[in-house]
Motif scaffolding. Structure first.
Motif, mmCIF file in Angstrom:
data_model
loop_
_atom_site.group_PDB
_atom_site.id
_atom_site.type_symbol
_atom_site.label_atom_id
_atom_site.label_comp_id
_atom_site.label_asym_id
_atom_site.label_seq_id
_atom_site.Cartn_x
_atom_site.Cartn_y
_atom_site.Cartn_z
ATOM 1 N N ARG A 115 0.879 -1.203 0.103
ATOM 2 C CA ARG A 115 0.099 0.111 -0.124
ATOM 3 C C ARG A 115 0.886 1.269 0.114
ATOM 4 N NH1 ARG A 115 -4.191 0.503 4.545
ATOM 5 N NH2 ARG A 115 -5.601 1.425 2.988
ATOM 6 N N ASP A 175 -12.043 2.361 2.363
ATOM 7 C CA ASP A 175 -12.356 1.019 2.573
ATOM 8 C C ASP A 175 -13.760 0.441 2.728
ATOM 9 O OD1 ASP A 175 -9.856 0.010 2.313
ATOM 10 O OD2 ASP A 175 -9.168 -0.014 4.159
ATOM 11 N N GLU A 210 -15.488 0.906 -0.589
ATOM 12 C CA GLU A 210 -15.546 -0.214 -1.479
ATOM 13 C C GLU A 210 -16.395 -1.157 -0.730
ATOM 14 O OE1 GLU A 210 -11.424 -1.445 -2.292
ATOM 15 O OE2 GLU A 210 -10.776 0.537 -1.929
ATOM 16 N N SER A 216 -7.569 -4.108 4.214
ATOM 17 C CA SER A 216 -7.344 -3.477 3.187
ATOM 18 C C SER A 216 -7.746 -4.280 1.775
ATOM 19 C CB SER A 216 -6.229 -2.234 2.874
ATOM 20 O OG SER A 216 -5.233 -3.259 2.352
ATOM 21 N N THR A 217 -8.145 -3.492 0.766
ATOM 22 C CA THR A 217 -8.241 -4.512 -0.417
ATOM 23 C C THR A 217 -6.965 -5.025 -1.036
ATOM 24 O OG1 THR A 217 -9.951 -2.744 -1.194
ATOM 25 C CG2 THR A 217 -9.106 -4.318 -3.058
ATOM 26 N N SER A 228 -12.135 -6.453 -7.377
ATOM 27 C CA SER A 228 -11.721 -5.661 -6.296
ATOM 28 C C SER A 228 -10.740 -4.681 -6.576
ATOM 29 C CB SER A 228 -11.015 -6.753 -5.261
ATOM 30 O OG SER A 228 -11.834 -7.727 -4.852
ATOM 31 N N HIS A 271 -11.212 -0.810 -6.238
ATOM 32 C CA HIS A 271 -10.098 0.010 -5.424
ATOM 33 C C HIS A 271 -9.657 1.097 -6.198
ATOM 34 C CE1 HIS A 271 -7.530 0.549 -2.214
ATOM 35 N NE2 HIS A 271 -6.686 0.418 -2.781
ATOM 36 N N SER A 272 -9.332 0.897 -7.498
ATOM 37 C CA SER A 272 -8.911 1.886 -8.479
ATOM 38 C C SER A 272 -9.958 3.103 -8.619
ATOM 39 C CB SER A 272 -8.341 1.676 -9.513
ATOM 40 O OG SER A 272 -9.220 0.859 -10.244
ATOM 41 N N ASP A 308 -3.190 4.205 -4.732
ATOM 42 C CA ASP A 308 -2.317 2.831 -4.750
ATOM 43 C C ASP A 308 -2.116 2.322 -6.298
ATOM 44 O OD1 ASP A 308 -2.113 2.353 -2.112
ATOM 45 O OD2 ASP A 308 -4.233 1.685 -1.925
ATOM 46 N N VAL A 322 -2.151 -1.565 -8.012
ATOM 47 C CA VAL A 322 -3.075 -2.112 -8.760
ATOM 48 C C VAL A 322 -2.761 -2.607 -9.959
ATOM 49 C CG1 VAL A 322 -5.363 -1.304 -9.870
ATOM 50 C CG2 VAL A 322 -4.862 -0.754 -7.343
#
Lengths: 381, 221
Positions: A11, A236, A239, B12-13, B69, B73-74, B80, B84
């Motif tokens: 991350r 998060d 998502e 987190s993803t 996912s 996320h993007s 990130d 990704v």
């Protein structure tokens, strides 16, 4: 080849969440101080200057176009509605005159996701989906304005209802003020900032103008950073909740759209997140639709916060008008199957035409959000 | 569903994606073992076929889940993006391990059987080495240990040279055509599996533009 300090799969470095949360609180406080400064700045100019300036927006259509254009220019309905709350709280713009401006802000805010959808223009199928997802929001908001604006002009039911709701929360009549902990908390800082401006600028009118300029700057900058930091803070959660409604449609989507928008303080962020998801086929247009509608409600929280800082019954009334307008809009259109998907069908038709002629998409965006409101203001004022 | 917003996701993803990739490697090992068992005397059987197919299907489903996912996320956050892009690339590598293992099972289906081969021990030693490599890669990927990743890449790199030599030897062998083809394909599949593992490991030690470059000959890198 040197090895990077950390794997690219790691991350990216982030501000720790507690620090970011504190930063958001500080930004929110500064935003409310900005609203308070805007209100006192406008009052400071005096009615001799402001009355002629704002007389033109007493025409409802002109007010609507001002709301659209102002929101398009600042790319944020939250900035526009917070400013409108400040104008109404200062007494310069009446609640009745501000209602069409609020409706205009609702339409204007959809320009952001329409612009985002244009980035898909090179791939026809993705563009068709993206442009549909973006413009269904436009069509829904325009449809609701077409229904509710004439009713409001004829009966004033919207702001009267909002006034009644405001009365449930605070004591005082239209034109009056109320005390709130938020107002008390921000007044001291607003006065301090105004004192600083007074020490630099000499005449009262100049002080007021500089105060307004600083206030609008503070509102714009703080909202931008609140949105940015909240988006990072709750990414998060966004998502997780969007993943949960990917294959679902209906009321649940409205609630998720509302929650996400309240969290990030921007309907444009919520609806813009949906565009790549729809374009990539991850989210169906009809499942994105209720999320978009929920964003309409969520975005009204900013004006309510601004009204709490301004401490004016009128300000609170216009903020509730914003909420009521969006809730009513959904209640009028969404529960009825025949009405519900009209905005989606219209958006699909427009998108099909736009796929055949990309210049039509550009013409629509520019015409809808710039040319029509600009010409409307020119003609009506 | 609405509560998903309040609960969040716990991890987190990217952590979730990393976990899925590790489990894809574990599934890859399962398919690989089942397929190579078939080549080393087990032969084709309904049960093996079922294991190979269903596990490969799980790998494919996991790949689609990872892509979903990453897309989500993007859309929500762009900070990130390098991760990704890297994951989008290496999830394909993880998926390909299952595919090549499946191809290995096809060898048994076509009649390849190394059980009584003269070079049985040598063939088996490479199978064990690749199996261990899959396990080690999964553990290293989970820990994101850069030193260990580099060691594994160096080790796997030596295997690639061996496989090339074995394939050349199969072409020049004086045995029957089916023996030569079976060995050429066997080593070819081991080479591809090894290369895909190396690709995944490069994500731990290399900048994004160098992803995938470890399966080229050293002079071409």
């Amino acid at each position: 080849m040197a090895t990077p300090e950390q794997p690219i799969t790691a991350r990216s470095a982030r501000l720790p969440s507690p620090i970011r949360a504190l930063l958001v609180v500080a930004l929110l406080y500064a935003f409310l101080v900005g609203v308070k400064m805007l209100e006192s700045g406008i009052k400071g100019i005096g009615s001799d200057y402001t009355d002629p300036l704002f007389a033109s927006v007493s025409n409802p259509l002109a007010g609507l176009f001002v709301g659209i254009l102002a929101t398009v220019l600042v790319q944020s309905s939250s900035v526009t509605t917070a400013t409108i709350v400040g104008l109404v709280a200062s007494g310069v713009v009446g609640v009745e005159a501000a209602v069409p401006m609020i409706m205009g802000a609702n339409i204007g805010t959809t320009v952001t996701n329409t612009l985002v959808s244009l980035t898909n223009a090179r791939r026809s199928e993705q563009f068709r989906l993206a442009f549909t997802a973006a413009t269904m929001h436009d069509f829904f908001n325009v449809l609701v304005v077409i229904i509710l604006l004439p009713l409001e002009i004829l009966t004033g039911f919207l702001h009267a209802s909002a006034s009644w709701i405001a009365g449930l929360f605070v004591e005082g009549n239209l034109g009056g003020t109320f005390d709130s902990p938020i107002k008390a908390a921000v007044s001291w800082s607003a006065k301090l900032a105004e004192g600083g401006i007074e020490s630099v600028v000499s005449t009262p009118v100049a002080v007021a103008i500089v105060t307004i300029a600083v206030a609008i700057g503070v509102i714009f900058v703080t909202l931008t950073f609140i949105t940015k930091n909240m988006r990072a803070l709750v990414a998060d959660r966004i998502e997780a909740s969007l993943n949960a409604v990917l294959a679902k449609s209906g009321t649940i989507g409205i609630v998720v759209g509302m929650l996400v928008t309240i969290a990030v303080q921007s309907s444009s962020i919520t609806t813009s997140i949906l565009i790549p998801l729809v374009a990539s086929g991850l989210l169906m247009v009809r499942n994105a639709y209720p999320i978009t509608l929920g964003a309409n409600i969520g975005t009204t929280v900013t004006a309510l916060l601004a009204a709490m800082a301004a401490g004016s019954v009128d300000g609170l009334t216009i903020a509730f008008t914003h909420t009521l307008f969006n809730v009513l809009g959904i209640l009028l259109v969404y529960p009825w199957p025949r009405l519900r998907y009209i905005p989606v069908l219209l958006a699909e038709r427009l998108a099909n035409m736009a796929v055949r002629s990309k210049s039509l998409a550009l013409a629509y965006t520019f015409g809808m959000f710039v040319v029509i409101p600009f010409l409307g203001i020119l003609v009506l004022t | 569903m609405v509560m998903a917003f309040f609960r969040g996701r716990g991890e987190s993803t990217l952590d979730e994606v990393k976990g899925t990739l590790v489990s894809m490697l574990a599934d890859g090992r399962t398919v690989f073992d089942a397929a190579t068992d078939a080549v080393f005397g087990g032969g084709k059987s309904k049960q093996t076929k079922q294991t190979v197919r269903s596990t490969d299907q799980e790998i494919n489903t996991a790949q689609q889940r990872v892509r979903r996912s990453l897309m989500m996320h993007s859309a929500v956050t762009t900070v990130d993006l390098p991760a990704v892009l890297a994951y989008m690339s290496i999830v394909k590598d993880a998926e390909r391990i299952g595919d090549y293992a499946k191809n290995m099972y096809d060898l048994a289906k076509y009649g390849a059987n190394f059980e009584l081969a003269e070079d049985h021990d040598e063939l088996l030693s490479y199978r064990d080495a690749v199996g261990q490599l899959i396990d080690d890669a999964a553990a290293t990927f989970a820990s994101q240990d850069q030193t260990q990743a580099q060691k594994l890449i160096d080790k796997a790199d030596r295997f690639l040279t061996d496989y090339d030599q074995k394939i050349k030897a199969a072409f020049r062998s004086e045995g029957t055509a089916d023996q030569a083809v079976a060995r050429a394909l066997y080593y070819r599949y081991l080479k591809r599996i090894t290369a895909h593992i190396m690709n995944m490991l490069t994500a731990i030690v290399m900048p994004i533009e160098r992803l995938d470059y470890y399966d080229e000959a050293p002079e071409d890198r």
